[in-house]
Design an enzyme around this catalytic site. Structure first.
Site, PDB file in Angstrom:
ATOM      1  CE  LYS A 176     -39.904 -38.277 -12.368  1.00 13.95           C
ATOM      2  NZ  LYS A 176     -39.211 -39.568 -12.606  1.00 13.95           N
ATOM      3  CG  ASP A 199     -37.361 -40.333  -9.760  1.00 14.75           C
ATOM      4  OD1 ASP A 199     -37.040 -40.646  -8.595  1.00 14.75           O
ATOM      5  OD2 ASP A 199     -38.484 -40.568 -10.252  1.00 14.75           O
ATOM      6  CE  LYS A 220     -39.147 -43.655  -8.112  1.00 14.46           C
ATOM      7  NZ  LYS A 220     -38.829 -43.222  -9.486  1.00 14.46           N
ATOM      8  CG  ASP A 241     -26.616 -51.120  -2.399  1.00 15.17           C
ATOM      9  OD1 ASP A 241     -26.285 -51.911  -1.491  1.00 15.17           O
ATOM     10  OD2 ASP A 241     -26.395 -51.332  -3.593  1.00 15.17           O
ATOM     11  CB  THR A 278     -47.652 -41.971  -6.461  1.00 11.43           C
ATOM     12  OG1 THR A 278     -46.850 -42.141  -7.651  1.00 11.43           O
ATOM     13  CG2 THR A 278     -47.052 -40.855  -5.632  1.00 11.43           C
ATOM     14  NE  ARG A 317     -47.583 -42.662 -17.059  1.00 19.51           N
ATOM     15  CZ  ARG A 317     -47.759 -43.701 -16.259  1.00 19.51           C
ATOM     16  NH1 ARG A 317     -48.006 -44.892 -16.770  1.00 19.51           N
ATOM     17  NH2 ARG A 317     -47.689 -43.556 -14.949  1.00 19.51           N
TER      18      ARG A 317
HETATM   19  O1  LIG Z   1     -43.744 -42.324  -5.892  1.00 17.91           O
HETATM   20  C1  LIG Z   1     -43.347 -42.019  -7.039  1.00 17.91           C
HETATM   21  C2  LIG Z   1     -42.041 -41.677  -7.306  1.00 17.91           C
HETATM   22  C3  LIG Z   1     -41.672 -41.324  -8.576  1.00 17.91           C
HETATM   23  N1  LIG Z   1     -42.569 -41.346  -9.584  1.00 17.91           N
HETATM   24  C4  LIG Z   1     -42.110 -40.960 -10.941  1.00 17.91           C
HETATM   25  O2  LIG Z   1     -42.825 -39.785 -11.366  1.00 17.91           O
HETATM   26  C5  LIG Z   1     -43.190 -39.898 -12.729  1.00 17.91           C
HETATM   27  C6  LIG Z   1     -44.687 -39.848 -12.859  1.00 17.91           C
HETATM   28  O3  LIG Z   1     -45.042 -39.997 -14.212  1.00 17.91           O
HETATM   29  P1  LIG Z   1     -46.573 -39.964 -14.716  1.00 17.91           P
HETATM   30  O4  LIG Z   1     -46.445 -40.326 -16.155  1.00 17.91           O
HETATM   31  O5  LIG Z   1     -47.077 -38.556 -14.484  1.00 17.91           O
HETATM   32  O6  LIG Z   1     -47.331 -40.991 -13.942  1.00 17.91           O
HETATM   33  C7  LIG Z   1     -42.563 -41.195 -13.251  1.00 17.91           C
HETATM   34  O7  LIG Z   1     -41.327 -40.846 -13.841  1.00 17.91           O
HETATM   35  C8  LIG Z   1     -42.315 -42.019 -12.006  1.00 17.91           C
HETATM   36  O8  LIG Z   1     -41.172 -42.837 -12.128  1.00 17.91           O
HETATM   37  C9  LIG Z   1     -43.864 -41.701  -9.340  1.00 17.91           C
HETATM   38  O9  LIG Z   1     -44.723 -41.736 -10.239  1.00 17.91           O
HETATM   39  N2  LIG Z   1     -44.225 -42.008  -8.050  1.00 17.91           N
END
Ligand SMILES: O=c1ccn([C@@H]2O[C@H](COP(=O)(O)O)[C@@H](O)[C@H]2O)c(=O)[nH]1
Length: 235
Positions: free
Chosen positions: A37, A65, A67, A70, A120, A213
């Site tokens: 991603k 990603d 998002k 608009d 999230t 992460r």
């Molecule tokens: O609702 C959402 C939508 C996108 N993300 C993205 O996923 C990764 C999660 O990264 P971690 O480091 O595992 O937390 C990050 O790129 C977000 O932009 C999300 O977390 N929640």
């Protein structure tokens, strides 16, 4: 180029500072990971060039990603441009007019449009602060997911805590559920608030999990990815 060893249920978020760091991480992960991603943090750091390189040269699948949100005409134009790249998934916000416009922009291309339900990293207090209507988050997520599917979304982005509820929707048949907010047991949450483990996300109906992460910040990213893959292999 197929990746027989990779379990594409795992999508690794390349939230590293630039394309060079992304390429370095991908080479350390090697054949273990087949799906990446690329998000907003890499957009000005060569993200699209990296996407191209990972796809064309290394045969990886790519989730962009962005998002997008608009007016419909702008979303459609943006997606039409993005769809010229050879990508697999693209995110837009889950509002029906955005999803419809994105599907128009992607017409004729093999690019799946995924609709974001509720980030999230948000909890009910955050929604209150943003003046989002009262109600439990899972209930609002399920409603946003159903509306996004009705507007043509190929899938939704939600927390693993809502995966089972979305999977039970009649509108979800044949559609994708992709869950960020995934944390191996004991891993630091960072700014994520609605989380579950990799195994729980998949058993509850997610098609793909996104892990960032806990892998890219690990001292040994390959070992961290292998631990997630071993957990997935058990479900
Ligand atoms: O609702 C959402 C939508 C996108 N993300 C993205 O996923 C990764 C999660 O990264 P971690 O480091 O595992 O937390 C990050 O790129 C977000 O932009 C999300 O977390 N929640």
């Amino acid at each position: 180029m197929p990746h027989p060893k990779a379990d594409d249920r795992l999508i690794v978020a390349l939230d590293v500072p630039n394309a060079l760091a992304g390429l370095d991480l991908a080479s350390r992960l090697g054949d273990r990971v087949g799906f990446y991603k690329i998000g907003l943090g890499l957009l000005t750091g060569g993200g699209l060039a990296l996407a191209n390189e990972l796809k064309q040269d290394l045969g990886k699948r790519i989730f962009l990603d962005m998002k997008l949100f608009d007016i419909g005409a702008t979303v459609e134009a943006a997606v039409r441009g993005i769809a010229q790249y050879d990508l697999d998934f693209l995110t837009v916000h889950g509002d029906p007019h955005v999803v419809r416009a994105a599907k128009e922009g992607a017409a004729g291309k093999d690019l799946k449009i995924l609709a974001v339900t509720i980030l999230t990293s948000l909890d009910r207090a955050d929604l209150d602060a943003a003046l989002i209507r009262p109600g439990d988050i899972p209930e609002i997520v399920a409603e946003r997911a159903a509306r996004a599917f009705a507007a043509g979304a190929d899938g939704v982005i939600a927390s693993p805590q809502e995966a089972a509820m979305i999977r039970a929707l009649p509108e979800a048949a044949g559609r994708l559920i992709v869950t960020p907010g995934v944390r191996p047991a004991g891993a630091a949450l960072g700014d994520q608030k609605r989380v579950a483990t990799p195994a729980r996300a998949i058993t509850d109906g997610a098609d793909h999990i996104v892990v960032g992460r806990p892998i890219w910040q690990a001292e040994d990213p390959a070992a961290a990815a292998e631990a997630v893959l071993a957990e997935l292999a058990g479900v």
